[in-house]
Design a protein around this motif. Structure first.
Motif, PDB file in Angstrom:
ATOM      1  N   LEU A 120      41.805  12.984   2.763  1.00  5.18           N
ATOM      2  CA  LEU A 120      42.391  13.618   3.950  1.00  5.18           C
ATOM      3  C   LEU A 120      41.523  14.750   4.488  1.00  5.18           C
ATOM      4  CD1 LEU A 120      46.112  13.903   2.764  1.00  5.18           C
ATOM      5  CD2 LEU A 120      45.224  12.359   4.497  1.00  5.18           C
ATOM      6  N   GLN A 125      39.460  11.480   8.867  1.00  2.00           N
ATOM      7  CA  GLN A 125      40.892  11.553   8.561  1.00  2.00           C
ATOM      8  C   GLN A 125      41.533  12.768   9.228  1.00  2.00           C
ATOM      9  OE1 GLN A 125      42.084   8.816   7.210  1.00  2.00           O
ATOM     10  NE2 GLN A 125      39.942   8.205   7.219  1.00  2.00           N
ATOM     11  N   TYR A 126      40.771  13.856   9.272  1.00  2.00           N
ATOM     12  CA  TYR A 126      41.214  15.048   9.976  1.00  2.00           C
ATOM     13  C   TYR A 126      41.533  14.703  11.432  1.00  2.00           C
ATOM     14  CZ  TYR A 126      40.117  19.131  12.936  1.00  2.00           C
ATOM     15  OH  TYR A 126      40.128  20.082  13.904  1.00  2.00           O
ATOM     16  N   LEU A 129      44.692  12.556  11.821  1.00  5.07           N
ATOM     17  CA  LEU A 129      45.942  13.295  11.612  1.00  5.07           C
ATOM     18  C   LEU A 129      46.224  14.249  12.770  1.00  5.07           C
ATOM     19  CD1 LEU A 129      45.772  13.893   7.775  1.00  5.07           C
ATOM     20  CD2 LEU A 129      47.138  12.221   9.030  1.00  5.07           C
ATOM     21  N   LYS A 130      45.181  14.769  13.397  1.00  5.67           N
ATOM     22  CA  LYS A 130      45.388  15.597  14.580  1.00  5.67           C
ATOM     23  C   LYS A 130      45.961  14.749  15.726  1.00  5.67           C
ATOM     24  CE  LYS A 130      43.959  19.667  14.700  1.00  5.67           C
ATOM     25  NZ  LYS A 130      44.754  20.885  14.373  1.00  5.67           N
ATOM     26  N   ARG A 132      47.670  11.988  15.324  1.00  2.00           N
ATOM     27  CA  ARG A 132      49.038  11.653  14.936  1.00  2.00           C
ATOM     28  C   ARG A 132      49.994  12.801  15.303  1.00  2.00           C
ATOM     29  NH1 ARG A 132      51.833   8.350  10.625  1.00  2.00           N
ATOM     30  NH2 ARG A 132      53.779   9.441  10.261  1.00  2.00           N
ATOM     31  N   GLU A 403      52.577   4.002  13.550  1.00  2.00           N
ATOM     32  CA  GLU A 403      51.242   3.765  13.007  1.00  2.00           C
ATOM     33  C   GLU A 403      50.489   2.680  13.774  1.00  2.00           C
ATOM     34  OE1 GLU A 403      53.975   4.102  11.146  1.00  2.00           O
ATOM     35  OE2 GLU A 403      53.566   6.055  10.235  1.00  2.00           O
ATOM     36  N   PRO A 420      49.567   9.854   6.396  1.00  2.00           N
ATOM     37  CA  PRO A 420      48.932  10.631   5.324  1.00  2.00           C
ATOM     38  C   PRO A 420      48.854   9.882   3.994  1.00  2.00           C
ATOM     39  CG  PRO A 420      50.316  12.068   6.630  1.00  2.00           C
ATOM     40  CD  PRO A 420      50.520  10.675   7.174  1.00  2.00           C
TER      41      PRO A 420
END
Length: 430
Positions: A120, A125-126, A129-130, A132, A403, A420
């Motif tokens: 993560l 991946q950062y 997730l931002k 998301r 997703e 995550p």
RNA sequence: UCCUCGGUAGCUCAAUGGCAGAGCAGGUGGCUGUUAACCACAAGGUUGAGAGUUCGAAUCUCUCCCGAGGAGCCA
């Protein structure tokens, strides 16, 4: 102390950054420390002549992902990634990390998934997730601006909504319950109380699917609107998707750039979306492939969905599927009782189904008959039938798979990066 | 559930029946502008497990375990 995302407004000033060592390069009399703090990455420069010899030695010893607090002056510099760098004059080692398992070179997916808790932290991946987080915010704001109320459906449910084969069973004192595979039936009760509601929560399906489009635990957003018909809900769905895409393109340029996502196809997204009937979709498929014709009555598989979605630059709405391959609660088309008043939205660029929705059956006798036809027990659905006994109205809704939407927005090859901690058929840890 | 592919150093991979090897990470030393920095040296192995074939097996056969990709089903 400042966050890295704010550095541009501190040029020439002395600041302190709290973060982790992302990477280190050293060159005898100069060290480069790349530091991340969850809001961005900045390169720190340490010159031997500018700091004490202890600090200089320390800088060369810090291991990857050690937590550090650094102090220094912010300076604009074209040579630094991001355009700004930090001229470090002090380092505090908060915790010295053990040798970090995720290296700068490539890794296999099995290894990465087993180290998801550390994976993560990586750049890609950062960014995901931002995005998301942005999509989730956009969803709430879209519904809020239209007067919807967030309505939480239960996760432990007494029975199957649509079938029993794909449910996770959970012991419940002396009996058993199931993890919800959809909040929809409860959202229907909600819209009779609040008019316009939407659920937002995790759902669970014990499908033995092993594809890039399946998780056993995934997040669904399910709006349900009283007095809405199929057309109303199709309009809502296209406004909804358009709003989300525009928000992400506008506010998450940098993250999409990290993901190397070409934003042009996303910038094109605007209403109205093309709408075709199931019959028109069949014609389209059979025109393309004369040898293996798709028979009327079949639901579309992944290759068929991919082909159809590739014919359009916008998401496409396919409506009025044969009732026999759709759920019991969907209302039949009054103009052709073989058809359901339902709609699927296929994302472009080959991403397939992201939304499924329908007008719901609002007549008590018809619904009771459908339960029988689908071999579903009546008793656990009594509360649901009550909705047709006490002030029944036409109503409609749809479900969006968070997703799947994200996989399209990020143009990811696999849905498991979009959450995550992904849960798939043979992975439930970490 | 079915089909296909894979499992060798911490990681990514090479070695196709004949001495188990490289890059990265970790260690030591060097280097004043690096961008997954670079250079040198040393260290690192029950080849997923078990059985079989063979003078000899990481390599061939069988069983099992684990993983990946796909199908069906779905969001």
């Amino acid at each position: 102390m400042i966050w890295i995302e704010e550095v541009s407004s501190y040029e020439g000033k002395e600041v302190e950054i709290h973060g982790w060592l992302h990477n280190r390069r050293s060159s005898g009399k100069i060290h480069f420390l790349t530091i991340r703090d969850g809001t961005g990455i900045i390169q720190g420069v340490i010159l031997r002549d500018n700091v004490s010899s202890d600090t200089f030695k320390l800088a060369d010893r810090i291991s990857q992902e050690s937590s550090i607090i650094v102090r220094g002056k912010v300076r604009e510099d074209k040579r630094a990634p991001g355009g700004y760098e930090l001229e470090i004059n002090g380092i505090l080692l908060v915790h010295s990390a053990e040798p970090y398992p995720i290296s700068k070179k490539s890794h296999g997916i099995d290894f990465l998934l087993s180290h998801r808790h550390l994976w993560l932290r990586s750049r890609r991946q950062y960014a995901i997730l931002k995005v998301r987080g942005e999509v989730i915010l956009a969803i709430h704001e879209f519904f809020d601006s239209r007067g919807f109320t967030r309505f939480d459906a239960p996760i432990l449910t007494p029975s199957a909504c649509e079938g029993t084969t794909t449910l996770f069973e959970v012991p419940y004192f002396d009996s058993k319950v199931y993890l919800s595979q959809s909040g929809q039936l409860y959202a229907e009760a909600g819209c009779m109380a609040l008019g316009k509601v939407y659920t937002f929560g995790p759902t669970f399906r014990a499908e033995k699917s092993k594809t890039r489009r399946h998780l056993t635990e995934f997040w669904q957003i399910e709006p349900e609107v009283a007095y809405a018909n199929l057309d109303d809900i199709m309009k809502l769905a296209e406004d909804f998707v358009t709003y989300i895409i525009q928000r992400v393109v506008e506010r998450r340029k940098e993250e999409l750039n990290i993901l190397e996502r070409d934003t042009k196809p996303l910038e094109l997204i605007k209403t109205p979306f093309p709408r075709i009937t199931y019959q028109q979709a069949i014609d389209l498929l059979n025109k393309q492939n004369e040898t293996s014709k798709t028979q009327w009555g079949e639901d579309f598989g992944a290759p068929q969905e991919a082909y159809i979605s590739q014919q359009f630059k916008l998401p496409v709405l396919i409506h009025r599927y044969p009732a026999e391959c759709k759920a019991f609660y969907m209302k039949r088309d009054p103009e052709d009782s073989h058809l359901s008043l339902c709609v699927d939205m296929l994302a472009p660029e080959g991403y397939g189904e992201i939304i499924g929705g329908s007008q719901r059956e609002d007549d008590l006798a018809t619904l009771e008959q459908r339960l029988q036809e689908f071999n579903l027990p009546k008793e656990p659905h009594e509360w649901y039938l009550d909705l047709r006994r006490y002030g029944s109205v036409p109503h409609s809704g749809f479900g969006l798979g968070l997703e799947r939407l994200l996989a399209w927005i990020c143009k990811s090859h696999h849905i498991r990066e979009m959450i995550p901690f992904p849960r798939t058929i043979d992975r439930s840890s970490p």
